[in-house]
Design a protein around this motif. Structure first.
Motif, PDB file in Angstrom:
ATOM      1  N   TYR A  94      40.427  33.909  31.253  1.00 11.11           N
ATOM      2  CA  TYR A  94      41.000  33.936  32.594  1.00 11.11           C
ATOM      3  C   TYR A  94      40.604  35.219  33.321  1.00 11.11           C
ATOM      4  O   TYR A  94      40.185  35.187  34.484  1.00 11.11           O
ATOM      5  N   LEU A  95      40.726  36.346  32.642  1.00 16.23           N
ATOM      6  CA  LEU A  95      40.396  37.631  33.271  1.00 16.23           C
ATOM      7  C   LEU A  95      38.915  37.709  33.617  1.00 16.23           C
ATOM      8  O   LEU A  95      38.536  38.253  34.655  1.00 16.23           O
ATOM      9  N   ALA A  96      38.072  37.158  32.750  1.00 19.17           N
ATOM     10  CA  ALA A  96      36.636  37.165  33.040  1.00 19.17           C
ATOM     11  C   ALA A  96      36.325  36.321  34.274  1.00 19.17           C
ATOM     12  O   ALA A  96      35.507  36.709  35.121  1.00 19.17           O
ATOM     13  N   LYS A  97      36.995  35.190  34.419  1.00 14.66           N
ATOM     14  CA  LYS A  97      36.728  34.297  35.543  1.00 14.66           C
ATOM     15  C   LYS A  97      37.220  34.865  36.877  1.00 14.66           C
ATOM     16  O   LYS A  97      36.763  34.433  37.942  1.00 14.66           O
ATOM     17  N   LEU A  98      38.132  35.837  36.814  1.00 18.09           N
ATOM     18  CA  LEU A  98      38.583  36.468  38.052  1.00 18.09           C
ATOM     19  C   LEU A  98      37.424  37.118  38.801  1.00 18.09           C
ATOM     20  O   LEU A  98      37.483  37.290  40.024  1.00 18.09           O
ATOM     21  N   GLU A  99      36.365  37.472  38.069  1.00 18.24           N
ATOM     22  CA  GLU A  99      35.219  38.123  38.703  1.00 18.24           C
ATOM     23  C   GLU A  99      34.497  37.202  39.678  1.00 18.24           C
ATOM     24  O   GLU A  99      33.702  37.664  40.496  1.00 18.24           O
ATOM     25  N   GLU A 100      34.768  35.907  39.607  1.00 17.66           N
ATOM     26  CA  GLU A 100      34.153  34.980  40.565  1.00 17.66           C
ATOM     27  C   GLU A 100      34.699  35.197  41.975  1.00 17.66           C
ATOM     28  O   GLU A 100      34.023  34.890  42.963  1.00 17.66           O
ATOM     29  N   LYS A 101      35.924  35.732  42.079  1.00 18.84           N
ATOM     30  CA  LYS A 101      36.568  35.900  43.389  1.00 18.84           C
ATOM     31  C   LYS A 101      36.907  37.351  43.717  1.00 18.84           C
ATOM     32  O   LYS A 101      37.083  37.694  44.887  1.00 18.84           O
ATOM     33  N   TYR A 102      37.012  38.204  42.705  1.00 20.15           N
ATOM     34  CA  TYR A 102      37.493  39.564  42.919  1.00 20.15           C
ATOM     35  C   TYR A 102      36.594  40.589  42.234  1.00 20.15           C
ATOM     36  O   TYR A 102      35.764  40.238  41.387  1.00 20.15           O
ATOM     37  N   VAL A 103      36.782  41.841  42.597  1.00 21.84           N
ATOM     38  CA  VAL A 103      36.192  42.954  41.850  1.00 21.84           C
ATOM     39  C   VAL A 103      37.203  43.325  40.773  1.00 21.84           C
ATOM     40  O   VAL A 103      38.349  43.672  41.087  1.00 21.84           O
ATOM     41  N   VAL A 104      36.809  43.242  39.512  1.00 20.96           N
ATOM     42  CA  VAL A 104      37.762  43.391  38.408  1.00 20.96           C
ATOM     43  C   VAL A 104      37.317  44.496  37.457  1.00 20.96           C
ATOM     44  O   VAL A 104      36.161  44.539  37.022  1.00 20.96           O
ATOM     45  N   THR A 105      38.242  45.375  37.133  1.00 24.12           N
ATOM     46  CA  THR A 105      38.032  46.372  36.082  1.00 24.12           C
ATOM     47  C   THR A 105      39.064  46.146  34.990  1.00 24.12           C
ATOM     48  O   THR A 105      40.262  46.061  35.276  1.00 24.12           O
ATOM     49  N   ILE A 106      38.602  46.027  33.759  1.00 23.92           N
ATOM     50  CA  ILE A 106      39.496  45.911  32.608  1.00 23.92           C
ATOM     51  C   ILE A 106      39.589  47.285  31.944  1.00 23.92           C
ATOM     52  O   ILE A 106      38.574  47.855  31.533  1.00 23.92           O
ATOM     53  N   ILE A 107      40.786  47.806  31.859  1.00 22.38           N
ATOM     54  CA  ILE A 107      41.039  49.024  31.077  1.00 22.38           C
ATOM     55  C   ILE A 107      41.789  48.576  29.831  1.00 22.38           C
ATOM     56  O   ILE A 107      42.875  48.001  29.936  1.00 22.38           O
ATOM     57  N   THR A 108      41.207  48.785  28.668  1.00 25.01           N
ATOM     58  CA  THR A 108      41.846  48.263  27.463  1.00 25.01           C
ATOM     59  C   THR A 108      42.077  49.353  26.429  1.00 25.01           C
ATOM     60  O   THR A 108      41.251  50.248  26.241  1.00 25.01           O
ATOM     61  N   GLN A 109      43.229  49.238  25.774  1.00 30.88           N
ATOM     62  CA  GLN A 109      43.512  50.089  24.629  1.00 30.88           C
ATOM     63  C   GLN A 109      43.004  49.445  23.343  1.00 30.88           C
ATOM     64  O   GLN A 109      43.030  50.072  22.288  1.00 30.88           O
ATOM     65  N   ASN A 110      42.563  48.195  23.434  1.00 29.34           N
ATOM     66  CA  ASN A 110      42.060  47.488  22.257  1.00 29.34           C
ATOM     67  C   ASN A 110      40.659  47.968  21.898  1.00 29.34           C
ATOM     68  O   ASN A 110      39.862  48.293  22.776  1.00 29.34           O
ATOM     69  N   VAL A 111      40.355  47.953  20.620  1.00 26.48           N
ATOM     70  CA  VAL A 111      39.036  48.412  20.164  1.00 26.48           C
ATOM     71  C   VAL A 111      38.117  47.240  19.809  1.00 26.48           C
ATOM     72  O   VAL A 111      36.995  47.452  19.342  1.00 26.48           O
TER      73      VAL A 111
END
Length: 223
Positions: free
Chosen positions: A72-89
């Motif tokens: 879902y978060l990846a597909k947001l890039e089709e409509k928006y400018v998206v930056t993912i900040i993750t604490q996951n490794v």
């Protein structure tokens, strides 16, 4: 100009792909103390144990797939400018298709020189004692351990300050400095926090809590 969405993710997102949250309720990581496997002192004391701990994490990563929240978060890039900040490794955001990701705590699929933080290499296999960086130093996981600086926190703060929408998913908001990032969002910026158990006191009117897990919660975002 496209709306800029900044998303902060933590263990709750990866857990739905089958990755165990790093620290169990008993305070141990896979039956090891935090100090033993995630601190400079632990590395100095028993490098072989630390390498094998992260080798196991890296092997497990190959056995799981991105879940619906990652996609879902990846597909947001089709409509928006998206930056993912993750604490996951893990690399599940990358594998889902997200293109702008800041790994605050490092990455299982990278290693670095134990003497030079600038010497970073992509890595997908086991790391053994004797595997050396180009400076001749032992390779170690490119993971931010307890007691170490978070080198990309300034990048994350800069992104947070530019957010039109700020989303927090799968975090108890207890791990700092990451937990403070939502405070850098511009005044009036809508903030959505997705977590089934989180309770926030004295929240501002622009903060909206979605009491659900990651894969269900993202579907309730008004985007």
């Amino acid at each position: 100009m496209k709306t800029k969405i900044v998303v902060l993710t933590e263990a709750g997102v990866s857990a739905e792909s089958g990755i165990a949250t790093f620290r169990d309720s008993n305070g141990l990581w896979e039956n090891h103390s935090v100090e033993a496997v995630a601190s400079p002192a632990g590395w100095k004391r028993n490098s072989a144990l630390v390498l094998e701990f992260y080798n196991q994490r890296r092997r497990q990563l190959k056995m799981v797939e991105p879940n619906a929240a990652h996609i879902y978060l990846a597909k947001l890039e089709e409509k928006y400018v998206v930056t993912i900040i993750t604490q996951n490794v893990d690399n599940l955001h990358e594998r889902a298709g997200s293109s702008h990701i800041i790994h605050l705590h490092g990455s299982l699929t990278e290693v670095k020189s134990e003497k030079n933080d600038a010497l970073i290499y992509p890595w997908t296999k086991d790391v053994k004692l004797g595997d050396l960086a180009e400076d001749g130093a032992q390779l170690r996981p490119n993971i931010v351990w307890f007691g170490e600086m978070v080198p990309k926190i300034e990048d994350a703060v800069r992104e947070a300050k530019q957010a039109d929408v700020f989303i927090v998913i799968g975090t108890s908001l207890q791990v700092y400095p990451a937990a403070s990032l939502m405070e850098y969002a511009p005044i009036g910026c809508p903030v959505y926090v997705i977590d089934p158990h989180l309770e926030l006191n004295d929240i501002s009117e622009n903060v909206h809590i979605i009491h659900d897990n990651a894969t269900n919660g993202v579907l309730q975002l008004p985007l």
